[in-house]
Design a protein around this motif. Structure first.
Motif, mmCIF file in Angstrom:
data_model
loop_
_atom_site.group_PDB
_atom_site.id
_atom_site.type_symbol
_atom_site.label_atom_id
_atom_site.label_comp_id
_atom_site.label_asym_id
_atom_site.label_seq_id
_atom_site.Cartn_x
_atom_site.Cartn_y
_atom_site.Cartn_z
ATOM 1 N N ASP A 106 35.721 39.914 42.812
ATOM 2 C CA ASP A 106 37.008 40.416 42.302
ATOM 3 C C ASP A 106 37.834 39.314 41.634
ATOM 4 O OD1 ASP A 106 36.401 42.968 43.158
ATOM 5 O OD2 ASP A 106 37.561 42.800 45.021
ATOM 6 N N ALA A 107 37.828 38.109 42.221
ATOM 7 C CA ALA A 107 38.590 37.009 41.623
ATOM 8 C C ALA A 107 38.028 36.654 40.248
ATOM 9 C CB ALA A 107 38.568 35.782 42.536
ATOM 10 N N TRP A 108 36.726 36.685 40.103
ATOM 11 C CA TRP A 108 36.086 36.402 38.820
ATOM 12 C C TRP A 108 36.508 37.448 37.786
ATOM 13 C CZ3 TRP A 108 32.608 38.734 35.510
ATOM 14 C CH2 TRP A 108 31.983 37.906 34.578
ATOM 15 N N ALA A 109 36.480 38.721 38.180
ATOM 16 C CA ALA A 109 36.877 39.810 37.276
ATOM 17 C C ALA A 109 38.348 39.667 36.860
ATOM 18 C CB ALA A 109 36.635 41.167 37.932
ATOM 19 N N THR A 110 39.215 39.311 37.821
ATOM 20 C CA THR A 110 40.627 39.088 37.504
ATOM 21 C C THR A 110 40.768 37.956 36.499
ATOM 22 O OG1 THR A 110 41.345 39.874 39.664
ATOM 23 C CG2 THR A 110 42.873 38.431 38.476
ATOM 24 N N ASN A 111 39.995 36.896 36.686
ATOM 25 C CA ASN A 111 40.087 35.755 35.781
ATOM 26 C C ASN A 111 39.578 36.100 34.380
ATOM 27 O OD1 ASN A 111 40.949 33.188 35.277
ATOM 28 N ND2 ASN A 111 39.057 32.213 35.924
ATOM 29 N N ARG A 172 50.092 28.840 43.930
ATOM 30 C CA ARG A 172 48.949 29.743 43.915
ATOM 31 C C ARG A 172 49.128 30.656 42.710
ATOM 32 N NH1 ARG A 172 50.343 31.254 49.659
ATOM 33 N NH2 ARG A 172 50.979 33.156 48.605
ATOM 34 N N MET A 173 48.104 31.390 42.361
ATOM 35 C CA MET A 173 48.208 32.308 41.215
ATOM 36 C C MET A 173 49.234 33.403 41.439
ATOM 37 S SD MET A 173 46.621 31.492 38.519
ATOM 38 C CE MET A 173 46.623 33.042 37.623
ATOM 39 N N ASP A 174 49.481 33.776 42.696
ATOM 40 C CA ASP A 174 50.479 34.816 42.969
ATOM 41 C C ASP A 174 51.888 34.255 43.070
ATOM 42 O OD1 ASP A 174 50.547 33.546 45.442
ATOM 43 O OD2 ASP A 174 49.802 35.275 46.575
ATOM 44 N N GLY A 175 52.051 32.965 42.787
ATOM 45 C CA GLY A 175 53.363 32.334 42.810
ATOM 46 C C GLY A 175 53.738 31.738 44.150
ATOM 47 N N GLY A 176 52.902 31.944 45.164
ATOM 48 C CA GLY A 176 53.191 31.405 46.488
ATOM 49 C C GLY A 176 53.054 29.895 46.551
ATOM 50 N N LYS A 177 53.630 29.325 47.594
ATOM 51 C CA LYS A 177 53.564 27.876 47.805
ATOM 52 C C LYS A 177 52.104 27.441 47.924
ATOM 53 C CE LYS A 177 55.171 24.349 51.048
ATOM 54 N NZ LYS A 177 55.875 23.373 50.296
ATOM 55 N N SER A 197 51.647 33.176 35.363
ATOM 56 C CA SER A 197 51.238 33.469 36.732
ATOM 57 C C SER A 197 51.152 34.973 36.955
ATOM 58 C CB SER A 197 52.223 32.856 37.732
ATOM 59 O OG SER A 197 53.457 33.541 37.649
ATOM 60 N N LEU A 198 50.671 35.355 38.115
ATOM 61 C CA LEU A 198 50.530 36.781 38.448
ATOM 62 C C LEU A 198 51.737 37.328 39.207
ATOM 63 C CD1 LEU A 198 46.794 36.981 39.522
ATOM 64 C CD2 LEU A 198 47.827 37.591 37.337
ATOM 65 N N PHE A 199 52.832 36.551 39.299
ATOM 66 C CA PHE A 199 53.991 37.067 40.038
ATOM 67 C C PHE A 199 55.093 37.515 39.112
ATOM 68 C CE2 PHE A 199 54.567 32.480 39.793
ATOM 69 C CZ PHE A 199 55.903 32.305 39.494
#
Length: 199
Positions: A106-111, A172-177, A197-199
């Motif tokens: 799934d991460a590969w597909a998202t990328n 992180r890609m979701d904007g987290g620390k 980013s994804l956030f």
């Protein structure tokens, strides 16, 4: 007493010292060399209590060799000269970099989707194949952002410090620390961080 915790890309612990060393001269590098793409890197991150030292060295197979170094609170340098991230504030004027793992999950597909999206709206998205090199290019200001999924701590530790000390942003890609044990990373010049980013 030295203790080797991982032998491919090396993590060594000794008392209050932790060394994380990564060499991109892996099967991937051998594959790239066969095709004439001679990008090579060695990165070292040493943690002494809360102070960090990093040195990144381009190897003998590079077009040119650059030495990147950074210490926590001491700035980032390339061949002894202070460096900083770019000031580009528009995705349309940006050169971006990513990487792809070997697992088509799934991460590969998202990328792949992100690659497609940002290729359409930026000056281009490149895949060079060495996370430490890609992050140093962000720190040097020659690309505006780099993201990737499924990296290991030894892939990211030195490059993350380099970007932070050059004035960039890391999450992180979701904007987290961000933590080096996370499975995604986004580094940028800071100005574009929320835009890529994804956030």
């Amino acid at each position: 007493m030295w203790q080797v915790l991982f032998a491919s890309s090396l993590i060594i612990a000794s008392g209050t010292y932790v060394y994380i060393c990564s060499s991109a001269m892996t099967f991937e590098q051998i594959f790239r060399s066969v095709h004439g793409l001679k990008v090579f890197s060695v990165s070292l991150l040493a943690q002494i209590l809360s102070a960090l030292m990093v040195e990144f060295v381009g190897g003998p197979m590079c077009w040119n060799t650059r030495t990147f170094s950074a210490t926590t609170g001491g700035g980032a340098f390339c061949n002894g000269e202070r460096i900083q991230v770019s000031e580009t504030n528009q995705v349309e004027r940006s050169l971006l970099v990513t990487g792809f793992g070997y697992d088509h999950d799934d991460a590969w597909a998202t990328n792949i989707d992100l690659f497609r999206e940002f290729t359409d709206v930026s000056r281009g998205v490149r895949r060079l194949g060495a996370a430490a090199v890609d992050m140093c290019h962000v720190a040097l200001g020659i690309v505006e952002a780099y993201w990737e999924y499924r990296l290991k701590p030894w892939d990211m530790a030195a490059g993350v410090l380099m970007v932070e000390e050059a004035g960039g942003a890391v999450s992180r890609m979701d904007g987290g620390k961000f933590c080096v044990f996370d499975r995604s990373v986004l580094v940028s010049n800071g100005v574009l961080h929320e835009k890529v980013s994804l956030f």
